[in-house]
Design a protein around this motif. Structure first.
Motif, PDB file in Angstrom:
ATOM      1  N   LEU A  41       2.451   7.412  -6.302  1.00 51.31           N
ATOM      2  CA  LEU A  41       1.440   8.431  -6.623  1.00 51.31           C
ATOM      3  C   LEU A  41       1.851   9.810  -6.124  1.00 51.31           C
ATOM      4  O   LEU A  41       1.661  10.822  -6.810  1.00 51.31           O
ATOM      5  CB  LEU A  41       0.091   8.050  -5.996  1.00 51.31           C
ATOM      6  N   LYS A  92      -4.651   9.098  -2.507  1.00 55.61           N
ATOM      7  CA  LYS A  92      -5.569   7.964  -2.407  1.00 55.61           C
ATOM      8  C   LYS A  92      -6.766   8.141  -3.330  1.00 55.61           C
ATOM      9  O   LYS A  92      -7.206   7.203  -4.004  1.00 55.61           O
ATOM     10  CB  LYS A  92      -6.053   7.802  -0.960  1.00 55.61           C
ATOM     11  N   SER A 134      -8.996   1.917  -0.836  1.00 60.53           N
ATOM     12  CA  SER A 134      -8.488   0.611  -1.282  1.00 60.53           C
ATOM     13  C   SER A 134      -9.037  -0.536  -0.417  1.00 60.53           C
ATOM     14  O   SER A 134      -8.788  -1.706  -0.709  1.00 60.53           O
ATOM     15  CB  SER A 134      -6.949   0.598  -1.235  1.00 60.53           C
ATOM     16  N   LYS A 191       0.846  -1.201   0.000  1.00 63.93           N
ATOM     17  CA  LYS A 191       0.000   0.000   0.000  1.00 63.93           C
ATOM     18  C   LYS A 191       0.879   1.248   0.000  1.00 63.93           C
ATOM     19  O   LYS A 191       0.621   2.212  -0.704  1.00 63.93           O
ATOM     20  CB  LYS A 191      -0.893  -0.020   1.243  1.00 63.93           C
ATOM     21  N   GLN A 207      -5.889   7.661  -7.069  1.00 68.03           N
ATOM     22  CA  GLN A 207      -5.694   6.264  -7.459  1.00 68.03           C
ATOM     23  C   GLN A 207      -7.003   5.609  -7.894  1.00 68.03           C
ATOM     24  O   GLN A 207      -7.037   4.804  -8.823  1.00 68.03           O
ATOM     25  CB  GLN A 207      -5.088   5.498  -6.269  1.00 68.03           C
ATOM     26  N   TYR A 254       2.409   1.903  -3.604  1.00 65.97           N
ATOM     27  CA  TYR A 254       1.576   2.580  -4.602  1.00 65.97           C
ATOM     28  C   TYR A 254       1.316   4.038  -4.202  1.00 65.97           C
ATOM     29  O   TYR A 254       1.279   4.939  -5.051  1.00 65.97           O
ATOM     30  CB  TYR A 254       0.275   1.812  -4.852  1.00 65.97           C
ATOM     31  N   LEU A 255       1.217   4.281  -2.904  1.00 66.97           N
ATOM     32  CA  LEU A 255       0.990   5.654  -2.450  1.00 66.97           C
ATOM     33  C   LEU A 255       2.224   6.522  -2.695  1.00 66.97           C
ATOM     34  O   LEU A 255       2.109   7.664  -3.140  1.00 66.97           O
ATOM     35  CB  LEU A 255       0.661   5.664  -0.958  1.00 66.97           C
TER      36      LEU A 255
END
Length: 568
Positions: free
Chosen positions: A11, A56, A108, A4, A59, A7-8
């Protein structure tokens, strides 16, 4: 958790909130410390919590919502039961046919979204909000398990009153009630919650179909979870009993006082009851004695203004007038002045209506118009008590103004308030009520106008770039920003997600000199007097506000709101 974070972090880099080099270092440090890399970046203030929320949302293509600025209707809140909202940490935002939009901190979390779809039997539309925002909204709309204002407590009150055969639609008859009776617990909790939220006023307003509860916090009214309409009459009756009002009288306004204990602290409430179309409206002003011990810097004075003001209140005679609308902090300023100059070798007497706070070492006189003990009558008597300093709650008429001026001309220092929009127009106001211009000119030492603006919360303050519109409204140029420290609160638990906590003053100080006295004697228009004050270096309310914006004490929005119509 690592996936997690990955991906954050990617981003956050893609959105420009940080860069790859910083992220690489953060990953190494986080791995060594056994914490999340995103949490580490937030803790080190490399990125802000709202940057994470934005990432978040990006995404999943969802919209970011700021729950603190939304007013969510009870009908929408009821779509998600309290136990579900608390368990899954979600807030319903709005509803359409067959759909419910909910705010969630982690889009998510597919398990939560699937569970909500099943439990609510509706299609879920995602919105993203920060975790502190979600927590504050849960407390605001659903309350906590221990809160007496929770809907469960309301039900307990109704049930217990019904079991005791009390007609909920009727007022209390004034009989004795056990201290732990449900209605008393509920009324006490309303007062305790207001005190804990730092409210200055509690408003209980009967509307056609509901009984609205609002708190005024830092000058702004905020609607709270309201008691059921059925409890309107017993709650009002209970408060009237506590305030010493006549329970059976519903046709005329009444005033009273309540003394209540919150923890170990004793607080005073000034209560006003006003008959309206749908019942009696109750407003309780919480009188906080802590505010009286404020020093001049806490009131909002910057160093140069503080020096000027200290010199004025140290004079042996003359009048100091503090002007501004109701609720602009005039009384707090005067009390702080009295505390500043209160010494054993000085006798201070105040004439007030009403005496809001009891001050140690100061003689305070309560006006009573019903028996003819007016401001003027009180002033005539207290001057025989040989005071050094006199404080008059408000100059309302010619007789009060005349005695105050005569007192100042016979060696007394007089403090008072007046309702005018700015400092120079106080002269016009005194002349309008009948005071001779030469008396105004010879007695007045200083006139100070003030307003209150909200202070940026120290726990969540962050740099802020004002908009072009704000800069134009305040007359701030781009070169002024080079040495400025403009800030804005992001919102946190400390400030109830508002970004502001507490208030302070912005001031316009007009010191009367010989040239000004001549102009007053000649009865020149207010704009001429204002021009003279500006020549002497008087800053307008807006200019003082701009200084405090540039110093990072308040926001451009606050100063614009408080000084609408003020000319720079």
């Amino acid at each position: 958790m690592a996936e997690k974070d990955d991906y954050l972090l990617d981003l956050l880099v893609d959105l420009g909130f940080t860069n790859a080099e910083v992220v690489a270092r953060a990953r190494e440090e986080a791995h060594a410390a056994g914490v999340g890399a995103v949490d580490l970046l937030v803790a080190n203030k490399v990125i802000r919590p709202e940057d994470v929320t934005q990432a978040k949302a990006a995404q999943f293509g969802a919209e970011v919502v700021h729950l603190a600025s939304l007013k969510i209707e009870d009908e929408v809140i009821s779509m998600v039961p309290r136990d579900i909202a608390k368990k899954y940490r979600v807030i319903p935002v709005f509803k359409t046919e067959g759909k419910v939009a909910v705010a969630i901190a982690d889009p998510s979390d597919l398990n939560t979204i699937d569970s909500l779809t099943h439990l609510l039997n509706a299609e879920i539309e995602l919105r993203v909000a920060s975790e502190p925002d979600i927590e504050a909204a849960l407390a605001k709309y659903y309350g906590s398990d221990k809160k007496a204002m929770d809907q469960g407590i309301f039900k307990d009150v109704i049930q217990e009153l019904t079991e005791e055969n009390v007609e909920i639609g009727n007022a209390d008859d004034g009989g004795e009630v056990e201290s732990d009776a449900p209605l008393i617990r509920l009324v006490n909790q309303i007062i305790v919650d207001a005190f804990k939220l730092r409210a200055s006023d509690i408003h209980l307003e009967p509307l056609e179909k509901r009984f609205r509860l609002r708190y005024r916090i830092d000058g702004m009214l905020q609607e709270m979870k309201s008691p059921p309409k059925r409890l309107q009459a017993p709650i009002i009756a209970r408060l009237k009993i506590q305030a010493g009002m006549v329970i059976s009288e519903h046709r005329v306004p009444q005033d009273g006082r309540i003394q209540s204990k919150v923890g170990t602290k004793l607080i005073d409430l000034r209560v006003s009851c006003l008959p309206t179309n749908h019942g009696e409206s109750i407003v309780m002003r919480i009188l906080d004695k802590e505010g009286l011990r404020l020093g001049l810097p806490e009131l909002g004075f910057l160093t140069d203004d503080q020096q000027t003001f200290e010199r004025i209140i140290g004079l042996p005679d003359g009048i100091l007038l503090v002007t501004g609308p109701t609720g602009s902090g005039k009384t707090t300023t005067l009390y702080s002045c009295l505390n500043f100059i209160n010494r054993p070798d000085r006798k201070i007497i105040t004439v007030e209506d009403p005496v809001e706070y009891v001050l140690s070492g100061i003689n305070q006189v309560q006006v009573n118009d019903i028996i003819g003990f007016t401001f003027a009558a009180a002033l005539r008597s207290i001057l025989r008590q040989a005071p050094n300093i006199v404080m008059i709650g408000e100059i309302r008429d010619l007789s009060t103004a005349s005695i105050a001026i005569n007192a100042s001309l016979t060696g007394h220092l007089v403090f008072s308030t007046l309702h005018t929009n700015d400092a120079p127009s106080a002269v016009t106001r005194l002349v309008d009520i009948g005071v001779k211009p030469f008396l105004v000119a010879s007695s007045t030492r200083c006139i100070m106008a003030q307003r209150l603006v909200r202070r940026i919360c120290k726990k969540c303050t962050a740099p802020y770039q004002p908009t072009e519109a704000e800069m134009a409204a305040l007359g701030i140029k781009h070169e002024d920003l080079k040495n400025a420290n403009i800030q804005k609160g992001l919102g946190c638990q400390n400030c109830n997600n508002s970004g502001t906590r507490g208030r302070f003053g912005i001031f316009e100080i007009f010191v009367i000199d010989d040239e000004s006295r001549k102009l007053i004697y000649d009865q020149v228009p207010t704009n001429v007097l204002r021009a003279r004050a500006r020549e002497m270096g008087m800053r307008t309310l807006r200019e003082d506000g701009i200084r405090k914006v540039l110093a990072g004490l308040t926001t451009p929005e606050e100063v614009i709101r408080a000084t609408v119509g003020d000319e720079i």
